[in-house]
Design an enzyme around this catalytic site. Structure first.
Site, PDB file in Angstrom:
ATOM      1  CE  LYS A 260      -4.383  -1.339   0.038  1.00 47.35           C
ATOM      2  NZ  LYS A 260      -4.351  -2.648  -0.569  1.00 47.35           N
TER       3      LYS A 260
ATOM      4  CE  LYS B   1      -7.355 -16.083  -6.746  1.00 51.52           C
ATOM      5  NZ  LYS B   1      -7.457 -16.383  -5.437  1.00 51.52           N
TER       6      LYS B   1
ATOM      7  CE  LYS C  45     -11.958  -6.464  -3.803  1.00 46.87           C
ATOM      8  NZ  LYS C  45     -12.890  -6.645  -2.737  1.00 46.87           N
TER       9      LYS C  45
END
Ligand code: TRP
Length: 329
Positions: free
Chosen positions: A111, A194, A197
């Protein structure tokens, strides 16, 4: 019986990968264990401090969970911010969490790279809040993906540390819940990896027919097989894997034959796949819309969830206060 707990951030919609992955298992699990499912809207503020759409995001995820089949009468389904006890436990756990170990967490380092303009204390203590979420219900099993394993390890560390510091055996150590064989991995539409989102390769449960078609038609393919019965490269195998979960056996068989005979037309296959995904999704999508618009039902669900979650959370918190030594005069 295990106490199973799972949290989902309120940013982003559920996609087919979530559905065939965790969700389908949750729907079964809720009858076999004591389950807590919640929407982590406090956590969302670490990346979206002033979300214009916080409430509608929470509403959407709640509607999606319910439409997929989570039963609020069976499991405890709640919104994190409805349970202030979590925030208090978080405060208490923060006193025994060290800056060094928090700075070393990979999710934090990620982050810092992704949002250097907003390295807030909430990001640093994200694993502490997550630990509070988990241990406030004395959860024993937590289904987490790879990216959350370290956070779960931190939760174990904080639980153990609490027990050691106050010389009690109060919190159980939350273990990862492994779906093992039961977990169907749904690939993305971008050729490898895979569905996720953040990868931008997902088909959401609320996608319209039009959106599904566009996404599927854009899926990565190649110039076609050159040898009879050749092994399929990953992007092509991915399309077949998706087809296996939404289409009939005959359909999969048909395109498999075509592929093996080097006579496949990906355009046709994609049209079929898009149509079958739409057939699969449309009842869920309609249900999502219906529930999303049913404010009085959502209100009832959230109230019931908050009440059940708070009942248990306040019991834990009361004991934690006593253990640490807060006393009434
Ligand atoms: N951090 C999790 C995620 O991003 C969401 C989450 C918050 C969570 N609290 C939790 C998951 C507690 C499991 C248990 O996916």
């Amino acid at each position: 019986m295990d106490i199973v707990l799972s949290g989902i951030r309120s940013t982003g919609n559920l996609h087919l990968g979530n559905y065939f992955g965790a969700l389908k298992n949750f729907i079964k699990m809720q009858h076999e264990n004591q389950c807590y499912f919640f929407i982590a809207d406090f956590h969302s503020l670490t990346t979206h401090p002033t979300p214009a759409d916080l409430h509608s995001n929470v509403r959407q995820v709640l509607a999606e969970y319910l439409a997929a089949g989570l039963d609020p009468e069976v499991a405890t389904l709640y919104i994190q911010s409805d349970v202030p006890e979590i925030a208090e436990l978080y405060l208490l756990l923060n006193m025994n969490a060290y800056i060094g170990e928090l700075e070393r967490t990979t999710t934090f380092k990620d982050k810092v790279r992704k949002q250097p303009e907003n390295v807030n204390a909430g990001l640093l203590t994200y694993p502490v809040l997550m630990a509070a979420d988990i241990i406030i219900h004395k959860a024993t099993k937590v289904p987490v993906g790879k990216d959350q394993e370290q956070n779960l390890e931190m939760a174990r560390k904080f639980a153990k540390r609490f027990n050691r510091m106050y010389n009690v055996s109060f919190f159980p150590e939350p273990q990862p819940y492994n779906f093992g064989q039961k977990l169907v991995k749904i690939p993305g539409l971008d050729g490898s990896g895979k569905m996720g989102k953040s990868e931008g390769n997902a088909i959401n449960l609320s996608d319209t027919e039009e959106v599904i078609r566009k996404k599927v038609m854009r899926a990565v393919t190649d110039s076609g097989p050159t040898k009879m019965n050749q092994t399929k490269p990953e992007p092509i195998q991915n399309l077949f894997t998706l087809m296996e979960v939404v289409s009939s056996k005959d359909t999969v068989e048909y395109y498999n034959e075509k592929y093996n005979q080097c006579a496949i037309r990906y355009g046709d296959m994609k049209k079929q796949l898009a149509a079958d995904i739409n057939t699969f999704i449309s009842p869920i999508r309609e249900k999502i819309i219906e529930i999303y618009n049913d404010t009085s039902y959502l209100h009832k669900v959230a109230e019931l969830g908050a009440q059940k979650a708070r009942e248990n959370a306040s019991k834990t918190l009361k004991e934690v206060r006593e253990i640490i030594g807060f006393k009434k005069f």
